[in-house]
Design a protein around this motif. Sequence first.
Motif, PDB file in Angstrom:
ATOM      1  N   GLU A 124      42.877  38.033  42.904  1.00 50.98           N
ATOM      2  CA  GLU A 124      42.591  38.190  41.468  1.00 50.98           C
ATOM      3  C   GLU A 124      41.120  37.949  41.152  1.00 50.98           C
ATOM      4  O   GLU A 124      40.672  38.194  40.034  1.00 50.98           O
ATOM      5  N   ILE A 165      40.881  39.436  35.523  1.00 50.72           N
ATOM      6  CA  ILE A 165      41.052  39.877  36.920  1.00 50.72           C
ATOM      7  C   ILE A 165      39.806  40.637  37.365  1.00 50.72           C
ATOM      8  O   ILE A 165      39.297  41.494  36.638  1.00 50.72           O
ATOM      9  N   ARG A 192      50.129  42.352  33.522  1.00 53.24           N
ATOM     10  CA  ARG A 192      49.244  41.526  34.351  1.00 53.24           C
ATOM     11  C   ARG A 192      49.838  41.312  35.740  1.00 53.24           C
ATOM     12  O   ARG A 192      49.159  41.474  36.754  1.00 53.24           O
ATOM     13  N   GLU A 193      51.138  40.997  35.807  1.00 52.38           N
ATOM     14  CA  GLU A 193      51.774  40.757  37.107  1.00 52.38           C
ATOM     15  C   GLU A 193      51.808  42.043  37.940  1.00 52.38           C
ATOM     16  O   GLU A 193      51.670  41.999  39.160  1.00 52.38           O
ATOM     17  N   LEU A 225      48.391  42.471  39.341  1.00 50.29           N
ATOM     18  CA  LEU A 225      48.139  41.479  40.390  1.00 50.29           C
ATOM     19  C   LEU A 225      48.804  41.855  41.714  1.00 50.29           C
ATOM     20  O   LEU A 225      48.275  41.599  42.789  1.00 50.29           O
ATOM     21  N   CYS A 257      46.501  44.148  43.236  1.00 57.04           N
ATOM     22  CA  CYS A 257      45.319  43.418  43.713  1.00 57.04           C
ATOM     23  C   CYS A 257      45.598  42.808  45.081  1.00 57.04           C
ATOM     24  O   CYS A 257      44.767  42.857  45.987  1.00 57.04           O
TER      25      CYS A 257
END
Length: 393
Positions: free
Chosen positions: A63, A84, A251-252, A255, A258
């Motif tokens: 992140e 992020i 967001r999850e 991620l 990522c």
Amino acid sequence: MKMLKRLEKITYAIRDLDINVPKGTIKLNIGDPLIFDFKIPKNIENAMKHAVEGGYNFYASSEGVKELRERIAKKENCRVEDTIITAGTSEAVNFLFASLVEHGTQVLVPSPCYPQYPSLIKLWGGTPVFYKCDHNWNPDIKDIKDKIKKGKSWTGNKIRAIVIINPNNPTGVVYDRELIQEICDIAAENDIIVISDEIYCDLVFDKKFIPAASVAKGPIATLNGMSKCYLAPGWRIGWMTFENFKDNVLRESVLKLCRLRLCANTPAQYAMLKALEDKTHIDKVRAELRSRRDFMLKKFDEMHEDGININCVKPEGAFYAFPCIEDKAGKWKSDMDFVLRVRDNAHVLVVHGSGFDYISPPDKKYFRMVFLPPEKILNEALERMRDYIKSVK
Ligand code: PLP
């Protein structure tokens, strides 16, 4: 081997035209501030050297480096966990659409638009829906409302997000607070996520830059990076921040992606941390760009004396202009034909308006050019262009 269907419609006009160009061509196609005489600020360059020599060459967390996320969260006024770091803003755009778009998803984007947006929406199976901009290149609110209405069906709203690019690529226009507020309000009322690309936020000449997140009441993802305002496009550092989301699903999702790509460039993240401490270079860059813009506009005015009807909305930020040549006589078959003939005859490379999903009316040919070069080179490019246009009977 046959190219996959999903790639057939993927284009990036800015680079697609940049092959086999004649030697000596002045390239005004790419928005890289380092191509001409701008240099990466010494403090940022040194910070990179120190990071590499100091051993910051390991995999960073996916992140992003914690201290950098904390610093950016402070700057953007949002939570660290909602910040992020990505490999350039481009990766943030890709991750957002990978997380938001599937078959049938529509995303509102401006016309004209920076081509990465429509291409990535298509790559992930969605449909870009273009909203109009007015004669000053400001988003047309009525058209946005109409498109949202049309996107609604008995199964719900197919439009998931709206993209705003401010300051704008390709037009250089900077939006007023009222306009941003209106777009954000409409989005919030219709459960649409705002994606605000603010990568040129410090390169504003004539007015105040308003971050969309400062007026948005609904969910908003803001994108930014090092490529333009910090003059480090090759370092590939960008970031995104999330605000006002009711849950953490987006967001999850981002991620997960990522982690899949391990991390963004580690030493560059540490160097960015230092760069954020000292932005004294920016005033000089901005002043220089303003003066180059004014020079370019003066040259356009002078072309009128030769009977060349070239018009351009004054860019208020970034380093792009989106002018048009009047072509009542139909000297060029299309904007692409104009650009290719300018490339091959005047040896100046600019990008056709349709490469930004803007369709020129038959009697006009729109194109995008950067006004990054110093006066001498800009002058040479525009003189060559004028001589070529004059020669076409
Ligand atoms: N967003 C906009 C509006 C741009 O103009 C560009 C590059 O020209 C990008 C994103 C890509 O930026 P990065 O170099 O951070 O990937």
